[in-house]
Design an enzyme around this catalytic site. Structure first.
Site, mmCIF file in Angstrom:
data_model
loop_
_atom_site.group_PDB
_atom_site.id
_atom_site.type_symbol
_atom_site.label_atom_id
_atom_site.label_comp_id
_atom_site.label_asym_id
_atom_site.label_seq_id
_atom_site.Cartn_x
_atom_site.Cartn_y
_atom_site.Cartn_z
ATOM 1 N N HIS A 26 23.460 37.118 21.770
ATOM 2 C CA HIS A 26 24.894 37.810 22.274
ATOM 3 C C HIS A 26 24.653 38.907 23.122
ATOM 4 O O HIS A 26 23.731 40.029 22.926
ATOM 5 C CB HIS A 26 25.662 38.269 20.878
ATOM 6 C CG HIS A 26 24.993 39.038 20.138
ATOM 7 N ND1 HIS A 26 24.244 38.718 19.114
ATOM 8 C CD2 HIS A 26 25.111 40.469 19.971
ATOM 9 C CE1 HIS A 26 23.671 39.657 18.443
ATOM 10 N NE2 HIS A 26 24.271 40.756 18.812
ATOM 11 N N ASP A 28 33.919 42.960 18.690
ATOM 12 C CA ASP A 28 32.804 43.463 17.605
ATOM 13 C C ASP A 28 33.629 43.914 16.562
ATOM 14 O O ASP A 28 34.443 44.776 16.553
ATOM 15 C CB ASP A 28 31.928 44.461 18.329
ATOM 16 C CG ASP A 28 30.713 44.751 17.346
ATOM 17 O OD1 ASP A 28 29.548 44.367 17.593
ATOM 18 O OD2 ASP A 28 30.732 45.135 16.200
ATOM 19 N N CYS A 75 27.605 30.985 14.756
ATOM 20 C CA CYS A 75 28.113 29.848 14.813
ATOM 21 C C CYS A 75 29.514 29.425 14.228
ATOM 22 O O CYS A 75 30.308 28.589 14.595
ATOM 23 C CB CYS A 75 27.070 28.880 14.412
ATOM 24 S SG CYS A 75 25.718 28.627 15.557
ATOM 25 N N HIS A 84 26.389 42.415 24.492
ATOM 26 C CA HIS A 84 27.305 43.573 24.087
ATOM 27 C C HIS A 84 27.974 43.875 25.484
ATOM 28 O O HIS A 84 27.332 44.172 26.221
ATOM 29 C CB HIS A 84 26.743 44.600 23.430
ATOM 30 C CG HIS A 84 26.052 44.041 22.222
ATOM 31 N ND1 HIS A 84 26.702 44.672 20.863
ATOM 32 C CD2 HIS A 84 25.011 43.588 21.488
ATOM 33 C CE1 HIS A 84 26.188 44.453 19.810
ATOM 34 N NE2 HIS A 84 24.996 43.879 20.284
ATOM 35 N N GLY A 99 17.244 46.709 17.027
ATOM 36 C CA GLY A 99 18.052 46.618 15.928
ATOM 37 C C GLY A 99 19.148 45.624 15.811
ATOM 38 O O GLY A 99 20.118 45.532 15.563
HETATM 39 P P1 5GP Z 1 23.245 43.076 17.154
HETATM 40 O O1 5GP Z 1 22.602 44.336 16.420
HETATM 41 O O2 5GP Z 1 22.515 41.922 16.590
HETATM 42 O O3 5GP Z 1 22.875 43.113 18.629
HETATM 43 O O4 5GP Z 1 24.622 43.277 17.125
HETATM 44 C C1 5GP Z 1 25.570 42.360 16.194
HETATM 45 C C2 5GP Z 1 26.847 42.879 16.456
HETATM 46 O O5 5GP Z 1 27.724 42.059 15.704
HETATM 47 C C3 5GP Z 1 27.168 44.326 15.734
HETATM 48 O O6 5GP Z 1 27.698 45.107 16.743
HETATM 49 C C4 5GP Z 1 28.101 43.910 14.495
HETATM 50 O O7 5GP Z 1 29.153 44.965 14.417
HETATM 51 C C5 5GP Z 1 28.880 42.526 14.914
HETATM 52 N N1 5GP Z 1 29.263 41.953 13.834
HETATM 53 C C6 5GP Z 1 28.297 41.432 12.587
HETATM 54 N N2 5GP Z 1 29.071 40.443 11.993
HETATM 55 C C7 5GP Z 1 30.194 40.341 12.520
HETATM 56 C C8 5GP Z 1 31.506 39.538 12.336
HETATM 57 O O8 5GP Z 1 31.586 38.771 11.200
HETATM 58 N N3 5GP Z 1 32.467 39.643 13.165
HETATM 59 C C9 5GP Z 1 32.473 40.392 14.200
HETATM 60 N N4 5GP Z 1 33.563 40.066 15.037
HETATM 61 N N5 5GP Z 1 31.471 41.125 14.657
HETATM 62 C C10 5GP Z 1 30.361 41.177 13.930
HETATM 63 ZN ZN ZN Z 2 24.354 30.725 15.803
#
Ligand code: 5GP
Ligand code: ZN
Length: 110
Positions: free
Chosen positions: A97, A30, A7, A99, A90
């Site tokens: 989101h 990412d 957010c 990917h 994970g």
């Molecule tokens: P999840 O594991 O929740 O599907 O993926 C979260 C993703 O967000 C991870 O691939 C991580 O590298 C990325 N991520 C986490 N914090 C940040 C951030 O502050 N900025 C950006 N650009 N990516 C983030």
């Molecule tokens: Zn949010």
């Protein structure tokens, strides 16, 4: 949502490398890329699980993915779209989101 990192990115309170912003989606690089092209496509609304996305948000996220694939040159070779849902997948960030991973041949997940 107040303490949600995505957010804050969407509201411009935290920096990110933005790729595209649409009416319902915000797409950015990412921070720890797992492929040469690794973009996150998030709904602007704070939604915690994919099944809570509305039809406009879903349509927008998938159209945005296709547009990003085209812009970043991975559309023809193909790419992977992934939702991590919950701890066994994970999921680290609770704001839903998608990917988009591309730029090299992905390992089979099965
Ligand atoms: P999840 O594991 O929740 O599907 O993926 C979260 C993703 O967000 C991870 O691939 C991580 O590298 C990325 N991520 C986490 N914090 C940040 C951030 O502050 N900025 C950006 N650009 N990516 C983030
Ligand atoms: Zn949010």
């Amino acid at each position: 949502m107040e303490d949600c990192i995505f957010c804050k990115i969407i509201e411009g309170k935290l920096d990110s490398e933005k790729i595209i912003e649409t009416a319902n989606s915000f797409a950015f690089k990412d921070i720890h890329p797992k492929a040469p092209v690794h973009i996150l496509i998030a709904p602007k609304r704070h939604v915690e699980r994919p099944e809570l996305l509305n039809a406009h948000e879903l349509e927008d996220m998938f159209n945005t993915s296709e547009e990003i694939a085209q812009i970043l040159g991975v559309k023809d070779d193909g790419y992977r779209l992934v939702f991590n849902v919950g701890k066994h997948a994970g999921q680290e960030v609770e704001h839903v989101h998608l990917h988009l991973l591309g730029g090299r041949v992905a390992k089979s997940m099965f």
